[in-house]
Design an enzyme around this catalytic site. Structure first.
Site, short mmCIF file in Angstrom:
data_model
loop_
_atom_site.label_atom_id
_atom_site.label_comp_id
_atom_site.label_asym_id
_atom_site.label_seq_id
_atom_site.Cartn_x
_atom_site.Cartn_y
_atom_site.Cartn_z
N SER A 6 -60.97 23.59 1.37
CA SER A 6 -62.19 23.51 2.07
C SER A 6 -61.76 23.43 3.75
CB SER A 6 -63.19 22.64 1.87
OG SER A 6 -64.31 22.84 2.74
N ALA A 7 -61.91 24.29 4.51
CA ALA A 7 -61.48 24.07 6.10
C ALA A 7 -61.97 23.19 6.86
CB ALA A 7 -61.76 25.51 6.87
N CYS A 59 -78.07 4.36 -5.20
CA CYS A 59 -79.36 4.49 -4.48
C CYS A 59 -79.58 5.15 -3.28
CB CYS A 59 -79.93 2.91 -3.95
SG CYS A 59 -79.21 1.60 -5.44
#
Lengths: 458, 458
Positions: free
Chosen positions: B194-195, B320
């Site tokens: 992913s670039a 959380c």
């Protein structure tokens, strides 16, 4: 270079460029994060969604940003079909939809679904009554484009939406070609569009799904974009898309008047300037900027190269331009000539002198291609009552050129039997007959390819 | 604002920005078109593919640009599974993969396929021998990340690729976290990235599929990107992705040394500065820029807000922080404390003073959150041999805080039975025992939730 291929993709609008560059600095962080940069990215994304939803005419929470118009169509069709699986698996599309719609329909068929392809008239227009006729008890979804991408013909989406709504069937409108001009009229259920068609950046599609439309996301789960568009949001491009849509809309009315005048000029002048041309598409109910015509005895790809050499970028639905050598499905569905096809689609701001220069250059470009291909000129010949023309192995537009050369060799009332195995011949030989006032008798089986029988009437 | 969340997405690299802006003017046209603008766009796309393929270590024709890393994973897994359907429908993944991989696995299970989730050690590392043990005659595909996104642990991909190769099973490597640092070692079959993780723009993922790997595209057909990524190519972003990958690689060795020093400092100092902290992830085989720790008696979201107020952007895998209140699947698989989790991921160019300031601010931020939550301080109490602590309806980290408060009330050798219905308790109570040198006896069924039995040892 004069760019007359806006229907493929418009050059980036200045507002899109400005918004994109500005939001590279503001909108790069993950909008799902709680810290300042993430909250700022989320604000940009929310504001873009509000603006785009207003332009579409839907609620912000009905609108998803996808990675392209094609992806919006694929997701929209698959999701609507899956959401109404219990109703049935019948899908209705028009025969002249964009390939993303038709490929979705093919995938649906391959998975066992059924598809009705609604025909169009010679102007490329589908009929709401045909949609009404195609609706069945098991129809899950109908699709109709707002306007055609190859010939510019506007479709009766409001009427189609009405007949679909009456039957309880959602209508998906592919608004890729028209959204820059205005919102889609009528009570549609799903809508898709593509930002780079209106001058927005590449990488952004829109998918609107009205509240109440049953929709089931297919494929792996993902939390982003209501689960309808997996992957990290491209916020700078989304911001640019929304900003440019608003800007383009503000200019739309004035641009429509200008471009309509220019395309009217092309529609009127091309048949005067170039012999054996058919201007195609609905002459009235059409987008402002698109005009398409087909030139007999011309190889579309060769004509595109000639025009490129003269400094004009245009497109073609002609059989001879695509890698697959299949004639354009749109022209085929319309039953018009596909050979030597040229689509001129003017971007906003096109100047009249550029159009005049195009009209000045076109006749020579067409004549040049015809000359190279040896297009017909009248000649004396022995007259036989029937003549067999062997055009096997010859590709569009050669079979029609050969037909035109020999038709004069049979007496009026005589026939020419053209043997051809090129797929385009099935479309172009009847179209030639209609243009030249000859009778197309029909197609007959042959050992190889098919025999197309033409009777000389004049 | 100091941005320490590079593992979520890096700010745009200056080279990416420059390349993106420049190619907005050069690369906007449709690369499938024959005219000059189209040919120019095609040249840019081809050059970007060559450059990216070189950085990945594959052939240009093995590399597809997708719209995101998530899309690359979804397409890669679905395509490889479909391509080897005849072999079987068994998929192997590690338990600590990115959600895009795990969601693909869930979709595969929902469609009737079978999935083996390979466990990891307490450092988050999977074992090639476990992959060997998981392989079956019907295994269609195995997936292993190059390095973990939450704790930075590097995985033995070369060894896993070897055992898979020996069994004739393709290995898909999700290289999203590591590709900016260097090519993935070993004989992998498919690779995704992913670039925006390496400082490229959003909107670009990479999918490499080695020649010879069986791959069947699913979904509607599309001619672009070898049929593996439907929709109009986002060329400006692709050009920027390729250019920035090259630039980031040129700086990688020097940056790795710098960032490793800084994360070493954090790893060493945090346990000195903050009581009751567990630094998680493999201490040696890890990415240079990521360090993750969990703070007992702390609500992760509250701590993130404190740090944001102090000007630091960090992330958390704590139960959380996410909307779903599920503890991070990575921390769960590692069996480490999930409460009060903080991931610090340093972008290239992080300065030592910023890290020092973070370390100066952290103890006060943690103490502030603990004080609000009423974390335990020693106190005298009546000693009973067994004590039942009712923490039903209380959410992470309250059950552990209550446990810590009462453990001193039983004598050494006595037990506390914690009744809890929060999913995080199953993970955090054993983790607390390990950290505090108490014995975790085990879990027992209860009318509501479960009973977690803890024996006091000291």
């Amino acid at each position: 270079m004069v760019y007359f291929d806006a229907a493929s993709g418009a050059p980036l609008h200045p507002v899109a460029r400005q918004a994109l560059v500005a939001s590279l600095d503001e909108g790069w962080a993950d909008p799902a994060r709680l810290y300042k940069e993430g909250r700022r990215a989320r604000l940009l994304l929310d504001a873009a969604r509000e603006a785009a939803a207003e332009a579409v005419g839907c609620r912000a929470d009905e609108l998803t940003f996808t990675a392209s118009g094609t992806r919006a169509v694929h997701t929209g069709i698959a999701g609507a079909l899956a959401g109404r699986r219990r109703v049935g698996d019948h899908l209705i599309v028009s025969a002249v939809e964009h390939s993303s719609v038709l490929h979705s329909a093919e995938a649906h068929e391959a998975a066992g679904g059924s598809v009705t392809r609604v025909p169009v008239d010679r102007g490329g227009r589908a009929d709401a009554a045909s949609y009404a006729g195609a609706l069945r008890a098991d129809t899950a979804l109908a699709c109709l484009q707002s306007a055609n991408h190859e010939v510019g013909t506007e479709q009766p989406v409001a009427e189609a939406a009405e007949v679909c709504r009456a039957a309880g069937v959602p209508l998906l409108v592919d608004a890729a070609q028209s959204l820059g001009w205005g919102p889609v009229a009528g009570d549609w259920s799903l809508l898709t569009a593509s930002a780079h068609k209106w001058g927005g950046p590449p990488g952004v599609g829109l998918l609107a799904v009205r509240k109440g439309v049953r929709f089931a996301v297919r494929g792996p789960a993902d939390e982003r974009e209501s689960g309808r568009a997996a992957g990290f949001e491209n916020i700078p491009a989304i911001v640019a898309a929304a900003a440019s849509l608003r800007a383009v809309r503000a200019e739309a009315a004035a641009q429509a008047v200008r471009l309509r005048e220019l395309t009217e000029l092309i529609r009127a002048r091309v048949p005067e300037l170039v012999p054996d041309v058919e201007v195609v598409g609905d002459p009235v109910r059409r987008l402002p900027g698109i005009v398409t015509f087909s030139c007999l005895y011309v190889d579309g790809e060769a004509l595109l190269h000639e025009l490129d050499r003269e400094g004009f970028a245009v497109s073609s639905g002609s059989s001879c331009t695509s890698g697959t050598l299949t004639p354009s499905h749109v022209l085929r569905a319309m039953g018009v000539l596909s050979e030597g096809n040229v689509r001129v689609s003017l971007p906003a701001g096109t100047s009249a002198p550029d159009v005049e220069r195009f009209l000045a250059v076109l006749p020579g470009a067409v004549a040049g291609v015809r000359e190279k291909l040896g297009a017909p000129a009248p000649r004396a010949a022995v007259r036989r009552a029937e003549l067999v023309l062997d055009a096997l192995g010859k590709r569009c537009p050669v079979p029609v050129i050969e037909l035109a050369k020999v038709i004069g060799e049979v007496p009026v009332g005589g026939t020419v039997r053209v043997l051809a195995d090129d797929a385009a011949a099935r479309l172009d030989i009847p179209a030639w007959c209609e243009m030249r006032g000859q009778e197309y008798v029909g197609e007959e089986p042959a050992d190889e390819g098919a025999a197309y029988v033409v009777r000389r009437l004049s």
